[in-house]
Structures are given as C-alpha cells and as structure tokens.
Design a protein around this motif. Structure first.
Motif, PDB file in Angstrom:
ATOM      1  N   LYS A 167      85.713  71.761  44.289  1.00  0.00           N
ATOM      2  CA  LYS A 167      85.828  71.701  45.606  1.00  0.00           C
ATOM      3  C   LYS A 167      84.596  70.896  46.071  1.00  0.00           C
ATOM      4  CE  LYS A 167      88.725  75.189  46.691  1.00  0.00           C
ATOM      5  NZ  LYS A 167      90.185  74.506  46.618  1.00  0.00           N
ATOM      6  N   VAL A 168      84.750  69.771  46.834  1.00  0.00           N
ATOM      7  CA  VAL A 168      83.799  68.948  47.233  1.00  0.00           C
ATOM      8  C   VAL A 168      83.586  69.073  48.806  1.00  0.00           C
ATOM      9  CG1 VAL A 168      82.860  66.598  47.534  1.00  0.00           C
ATOM     10  CG2 VAL A 168      84.279  67.241  45.543  1.00  0.00           C
ATOM     11  N   PRO A 169      82.191  69.738  49.041  1.00  0.00           N
ATOM     12  CA  PRO A 169      82.103  69.836  50.662  1.00  0.00           C
ATOM     13  C   PRO A 169      82.021  68.439  51.445  1.00  0.00           C
ATOM     14  CG  PRO A 169      80.109  70.449  49.329  1.00  0.00           C
ATOM     15  CD  PRO A 169      81.311  69.906  48.506  1.00  0.00           C
ATOM     16  N   THR A 170      82.440  68.419  52.710  1.00  0.00           N
ATOM     17  CA  THR A 170      82.453  67.023  53.372  1.00  0.00           C
ATOM     18  C   THR A 170      82.508  67.517  54.854  1.00  0.00           C
ATOM     19  OG1 THR A 170      84.949  66.588  54.030  1.00  0.00           O
ATOM     20  CG2 THR A 170      84.275  66.113  51.816  1.00  0.00           C
ATOM     21  N   PRO A 171      81.812  66.602  55.595  1.00  0.00           N
ATOM     22  CA  PRO A 171      81.744  67.117  57.027  1.00  0.00           C
ATOM     23  C   PRO A 171      82.997  67.436  57.521  1.00  0.00           C
ATOM     24  CG  PRO A 171      80.748  64.808  56.759  1.00  0.00           C
ATOM     25  CD  PRO A 171      81.500  65.381  55.575  1.00  0.00           C
ATOM     26  N   ASP A 172      84.211  66.923  56.939  1.00  0.00           N
ATOM     27  CA  ASP A 172      85.611  67.508  57.551  1.00  0.00           C
ATOM     28  C   ASP A 172      86.051  68.658  56.909  1.00  0.00           C
ATOM     29  OD1 ASP A 172      85.360  65.198  59.295  1.00  0.00           O
ATOM     30  OD2 ASP A 172      86.093  64.123  57.688  1.00  0.00           O
ATOM     31  N   GLY A 173      85.409  69.266  56.025  1.00  0.00           N
ATOM     32  CA  GLY A 173      85.958  70.551  55.257  1.00  0.00           C
ATOM     33  C   GLY A 173      85.850  70.230  53.865  1.00  0.00           C
ATOM     34  N   GLU A 174      86.279  71.136  52.992  1.00  0.00           N
ATOM     35  CA  GLU A 174      86.332  70.884  51.586  1.00  0.00           C
ATOM     36  C   GLU A 174      87.653  70.171  51.023  1.00  0.00           C
ATOM     37  OE1 GLU A 174      86.393  74.957  49.700  1.00  0.00           O
ATOM     38  OE2 GLU A 174      84.318  74.724  49.483  1.00  0.00           O
TER      39      GLU A 174
END
Ligand code: NAD
Ligand code: USQ
Length: 397
Positions: A167-174
């Motif tokens: 799971k990669v965290p991004t500003p728009d969610g994982e």
C-alpha cells in the motif's frame, strides 16, 4: 526447441542439458569450465568422479543416440563471441546457470568477492544486451535463488513468488502497487542474484525480453534418470566447506562417519529441492514462457522447507552418526521462519520428490560408494563472513 544451456557443465546444468536432450530438445552447452578451475584452486574435487566435458558428451551420444554440442565461452568476458553464437545458433531459449554460485566462496576474500560480482553481473548483463543486439526473440530462463528474499525479514508471512503487493500512501489516499519483493541478500553471491533481478526487470520492460527467474532453494541429491544411465555421465557432488551445500554435506558426512557439521544451533530454516525436480522445473518453465513486455515471471523453485538441525537429526537417526554444533562462520540469523509460496510449479504439474524418498539412496549409492575420494581436511567450512569470526577445527584426523 533449440536451447542453449549456459553453465551446462555444472551441478544443475549438466543433468538439465541431458534431460532436455532426452525429451527431444536440440541442446548446446556453453561453459567456460571455470567451476573445474575453482576445484583446482581450492585443491578439492567432486566426490563423484566427473569426466571431462568431451567424454561426457561422447558418452551421451553413445548411450542415447543424441548429440549435445559444446562451446567453451566466458559469458562475462567474451561479449562479441556471444553475439556471434546467438546469431549462428538462433536458439529459441537460453537457460542461464553460468554464475559463481557458492556463498562461502564469495566471502573468502576481496578477490573472490570481486570475481563473483564481475562474473555474475557482467555475465547476466552480456546475455541480455546480446539478445537485444541480435534482435532475436529468445526466451531466457534464469536460475535465481530463494536467498534474494533473505531469511526472517517478514517473520512467518508467506514469501510470494517474486512480487509483493504494498500500500503506497498518496495525498489522495492509499494505492496498491505490486513491487519486486524487497531484496535482503546474506552474502556477496546472493547479492549478485538480487542485482540480476533488476537487470531482468529493466530488459523485460524496455526491450520486451521474455524472462523467467526461478528462485531456487538448496538443491540436494546427485543423480537423475539420465545421469544414472552410465557412470561416465555422473553428476558432480560437492562436499567441501565452500561449495558443498548443507544436505548433501550431511549425507556424505553420514556415509563416512564424520560428525554432522551444524552451524550454530541449526535453527536456520531453508528451502530444498531434489536435482530430479530441478530439471523438471526447467522444462516446465521453458514450455510456459511469459509474453513480450510482460513482467518477469518468477517461480519459487522449492519443494520442502526444513530447519538445519531437523535435517541433522533425521540423518543421525537413519545412520547413527553424531551431530556437532559448530561455531557459525556466517553472519546469519541463528533462527528464522520460512513460509514459501510454491503454487506455480505445483499448478503446472510438478510432482515433488520428498526428502524421505531419497536420503538413504544418496548415503548408500554416492556417499559410501565414493567415500575413498573424500579429503577429510576439506569438510569443515573455513570461509568466514567477517574478520575474526571463529573457525571450527577439523573433526576427524
Ligand atoms: P555450478 O558451479 O556447479 O555450475 C555453474 C556452471 O557455470 C559451471 O560449470 C561453471 O563453469 C559455469 N560458469 C560460471 N561462470 C561462467 C562464465 N562466466 N561463463 C561460462 N560459464 C560459466 O553451480 P550449480 O550448483 O549448477 O548452480 C547453477 C545455478 O543455479 C547458479 O546460478 C546458482 O546460483 C543456481 N542455484 C544453485 C543451487 C544449488 O543448490 N546448487 C540452488 C539455487 C540456485
Ligand atoms: N550449514 C550448516 N552446516 C554446513 C553447511 C551449511 O549448518 O555444513 C548452514 C548454513 O550456515 C546455512 C544453511 O546451512 O544456514 C544453508 O547453507 P548452504 O551452504 O546449504 O546454502 P547457501 O549458502 O544458501 O547456498 C546454496 C547454493 C546457492 C543457492 C542457495 C539457495 O550454494 O547457489 O543459491 O543454496 S538458498 O539457500 O535457498 O538461497
């Protein structure tokens, strides 16, 4: 299928070349015979009396009526010759075994470390670059190792076949991403296999090469139906402290009454496969290639996992030979869990040889038969991972 077997004079490569030839493939072995040179350097010899390559090949023709060709070529150093060979042979596939494969040898000194990296990484890269240069659609099957995953990094979580979903965290969610399982090598040798993986990933993505990487466990046993046809076809059997692998070493030690050389507590869990299954797996991989521009196809080429101490106890019970707990010359976890996913080969029809089927046969037919060829001074492992680590004394005089 026309197949080049790189490293086809070695322990895994020779029985594979015979098996592929026996099953109707057109086989050419490419090997620089460096493994035989390393035996001379280390002043050791295979326990089994392996014959010179040309005698091996002539015997195969005599016994089977089939021909295997041989080209003496250094994959790491003779790039232009390699390109010429690919252009003239036009193989459908290449099986790549041609690397320095002993972890202890790779840790002996800086010369051996540099040789292992130069030989393995250049050899693999030369092969990939040469295939692209010739413009041919040649399938690559490479022998990698379970050691790329390392031991104990993920506790008892199952080790996947090559790729891990994270799971990669991004500003728009994982978001979910599939990545190569993190590399965690335990020796310079194992490190070269993790570098190979990146070379494969790049050439599959950039040039569309069709590549299968087989993450193989420790191979045990000696003979296959083809090597057993004639003593001149016999496979090599390494028992020395650098090239001998744990289970074959224990089997040979049991045959000659040498205490079983367990490193540390023997809590290390490792993956195993019989040589008969290795050759079958290669054929299965050859007939199930990935498509062009597909990601590298990874199989865990493993049939069982065991703790080293359990193997020693099993063999001690079978043969009555005692167990010696020795100082561990390696820097490795004293104990680890190993839960390996191995569905792909089973799904494609592999029917594994189990440990219980072959142990006594090896002790009797190989260990005892060739016991007089053993050099007792070469048994205890002397290559250490760091300066100052303790080396055990010889256990038999
Ligand atoms: P091996 O040393 O017996 O055979 C390797 C062969 O490759 C030798 O004949 C050697 O002369 C040749 N070779 C090495 N460098 C070369 C070069 N630059 N050019 C041409 N030929 C070269 O080793 P093996 O046990 O047969 O292992 C074969 C492969 O399988 C290795 O890549 C190893 O990493 C992998 N593997 C082996 C085991 C095992 O338990 N033996 C387990 C997992 C993976
Ligand atoms: N060990 C002992 N006693 C011995 C020899 C080894 O306890 O006499 C221990 C080692 O310390 C280690 C384990 O047994 O914990 C395995 O050692 P090994 O020499 O059998 O195997 P390894 O060094 O990992 O290398 C071998 C092959 C290599 C291949 C690898 C597959 O030489 O080419 O890549 O097995 S794997 O281990 O799955 O990565």
């Amino acid at each position: 299928m026309k197949v080049l077997v790189l490293g086809g004079d070695g322990f895994c490569g020779w029985p594979t070349a015979l098996h592929l030839s026996a099953t109707g493939h057109d086989v050419t072995i490419i090997d620089n015979l460096s493994r035989r040179m390393i035996d001379i350097e280390l002043e050791v010899d295979s326990l089994t009396p392996i014959r010179p390559i040309h005698e091996r090949l002539a015997t195969w023709t005599e016994v089977s009526g089939k021909t295997i060709n041989f080209i003496n070529l250094d994959l790491a150093k003779e790039y232009d010759r390699l390109v010429d060979v690919l252009l003239s042979q036009k193989p459908d596939a290449v099986v790549h075994f041609a690397e320095q494969r002993a972890a202890p040898y790779s840790m002996r000194n800086s010369k051996a470390k540099r040789y292992t990296v130069d030989n393995n990484v250049s050899g693999t890269h030369n092969l990939l670059a040469a295939i692209v240069e010739t413009g041919q659609d040649i399938q690559v099957v490479h022998l990698g190792t379970m050691g790329v995953y390392g031991y104990g990094w993920s506790g008892s979580a199952p080790i996947p076949e090559g790729y891990l979903t994270v799971k990669v965290p991004t500003p728009d969610g994982e978001i979910d991403r599939e990545i190569l399982h993190p590399a965690n090598p335990g020796s310079v040798y194992h490190m070269t296999k993790t570098l190979d993986q990146l070379l494969f990933a790049f050439y599959a993505k950039n040039d569309g090469l069709r590549i299968t990487d087989l993450h193989q466990g420790i191979v045990w046993g000696t003979s296959t139906p083809e090597t057993a046809l004639d003593e001149r076809l016999i496979n090599r059997f390494d028992y020395d402290g650098d090239y001998g692998t744990v289970l074959n070493r224990f089997l040979m030690q049991a045959a000659i009454g040498h205490p079983l050389t367990v490193h540390g507590t023997g809590g290390q869990t490792r993956a195993f496969i019989h040589i008969r299954d290795t050759v079958r797996c290669i054929e299965i991989a050859l007939t199930n290639p990935p498509a062009n521009y597909e990601q590298v196809s990874v199989f865990n080429q493993v049939t069982e996992t065991h703790r080293v101490i359990e193997l020693a106890q099993m063999i001690s019970q079978l043969t009555g030979v005692e167990i010696a707990l020795l100082p561990n010359p390696r820097k490795e976890a004293a104990e680890n869990e190993l839960n390996v996913t191995r569905e792909r080969f089973l799904g494609l029809g592999l029917n594994p040889t189990t440990l219980s089927e072959g142990l006594l046969e090896e002790v009797r037919d190989v260990g005892k038969r060739y016991a007089d060829r053993a050099d007792l001074t070469k048994i205890v492992a002397r290559s250490v991972w760091n300066k100052g680590m303790e080396v055990a004394p010889d256990l038999m005089k």
